[in-house]
Scaffold this motif. Sequence first.
Motif, PDB file in Angstrom:
ATOM      1  N   GLY A  37       8.414 -16.284  13.414  1.00  0.00           N
ATOM      2  CA  GLY A  37       9.245 -16.308  14.610  1.00  0.00           C
ATOM      3  C   GLY A  37       8.639 -17.036  15.794  1.00  0.00           C
ATOM      4  N   ASN A  38       7.320 -17.247  15.792  1.00  0.00           N
ATOM      5  CA  ASN A  38       6.643 -17.868  16.936  1.00  0.00           C
ATOM      6  C   ASN A  38       5.913 -19.151  16.559  1.00  0.00           C
ATOM      7  N   ASP A  39       6.441 -19.923  15.650  1.00  0.00           N
ATOM      8  CA  ASP A  39       5.803 -21.170  15.204  1.00  0.00           C
ATOM      9  C   ASP A  39       4.354 -20.967  14.778  1.00  0.00           C
ATOM     10  N   TRP A  40       4.118 -19.951  13.985  1.00  0.00           N
ATOM     11  CA  TRP A  40       2.813 -19.640  13.398  1.00  0.00           C
ATOM     12  C   TRP A  40       1.762 -19.301  14.443  1.00  0.00           C
ATOM     13  N   ASP A  41       2.199 -18.776  15.587  1.00  0.00           N
ATOM     14  CA  ASP A  41       1.289 -18.327  16.644  1.00  0.00           C
ATOM     15  C   ASP A  41       1.419 -16.810  16.770  1.00  0.00           C
ATOM     16  N   ILE A  42       0.368 -16.107  16.378  1.00  0.00           N
ATOM     17  CA  ILE A  42       0.379 -14.646  16.436  1.00  0.00           C
ATOM     18  C   ILE A  42      -0.420 -14.218  17.666  1.00  0.00           C
ATOM     19  N   LYS A  43       0.190 -13.421  18.520  1.00  0.00           N
ATOM     20  CA  LYS A  43      -0.442 -12.977  19.762  1.00  0.00           C
ATOM     21  C   LYS A  43      -1.539 -11.952  19.487  1.00  0.00           C
ATOM     22  N   THR A  44      -2.400 -11.773  20.479  1.00  0.00           N
ATOM     23  CA  THR A  44      -3.559 -10.896  20.342  1.00  0.00           C
ATOM     24  C   THR A  44      -3.155  -9.456  20.065  1.00  0.00           C
ATOM     25  N   GLY A  45      -2.158  -8.956  20.763  1.00  0.00           N
ATOM     26  CA  GLY A  45      -1.722  -7.574  20.558  1.00  0.00           C
ATOM     27  C   GLY A  45      -1.243  -7.322  19.139  1.00  0.00           C
ATOM     28  N   ILE A  46      -0.561  -8.300  18.576  1.00  0.00           N
ATOM     29  CA  ILE A  46      -0.083  -8.172  17.198  1.00  0.00           C
ATOM     30  C   ILE A  46      -1.265  -8.172  16.229  1.00  0.00           C
ATOM     31  N   LEU A  47      -2.230  -9.030  16.482  1.00  0.00           N
ATOM     32  CA  LEU A  47      -3.427  -9.065  15.626  1.00  0.00           C
ATOM     33  C   LEU A  47      -4.192  -7.746  15.686  1.00  0.00           C
ATOM     34  N   LEU A  48      -4.246  -7.141  16.873  1.00  0.00           N
ATOM     35  CA  LEU A  48      -4.920  -5.852  17.001  1.00  0.00           C
ATOM     36  C   LEU A  48      -4.196  -4.776  16.200  1.00  0.00           C
ATOM     37  N   TYR A  49      -2.860  -4.773  16.249  1.00  0.00           N
ATOM     38  CA  TYR A  49      -2.107  -3.807  15.455  1.00  0.00           C
ATOM     39  C   TYR A  49      -2.346  -4.021  13.965  1.00  0.00           C
ATOM     40  N   ILE A  50      -2.318  -5.268  13.536  1.00  0.00           N
ATOM     41  CA  ILE A  50      -2.524  -5.574  12.123  1.00  0.00           C
ATOM     42  C   ILE A  50      -3.911  -5.092  11.680  1.00  0.00           C
ATOM     43  N   ALA A  51      -4.920  -5.388  12.474  1.00  0.00           N
ATOM     44  CA  ALA A  51      -6.279  -4.963  12.127  1.00  0.00           C
ATOM     45  C   ALA A  51      -6.385  -3.441  12.080  1.00  0.00           C
TER      46      ALA A  51
END
Length: 83
Positions: A37-51
Amino acid sequence: MANLAWGGLGIKDKISYSVAVALFASGILLAFVCAVGNDWDIKTGILLYIAQSFVAGGSLMGVSLYFRNQLVEFEARFKSKTN
């Protein structure tokens, strides 16, 4: 030896494994949805949730497997001493 199939697990183990799988799945799904949805740019908050979802899921599985293994070993030692 104890039955390690899904049917042989107790309710605590089933809930633990189900929550762990749900955490893994939510992390993967959120990463894919946000990346597409964001042209393959994942925001920091999303990365923190994933981790955190991966760490929590792995911890739940690891702790459940550890205690299950300890219980199996205890039962084996108990049976060998009583025989």
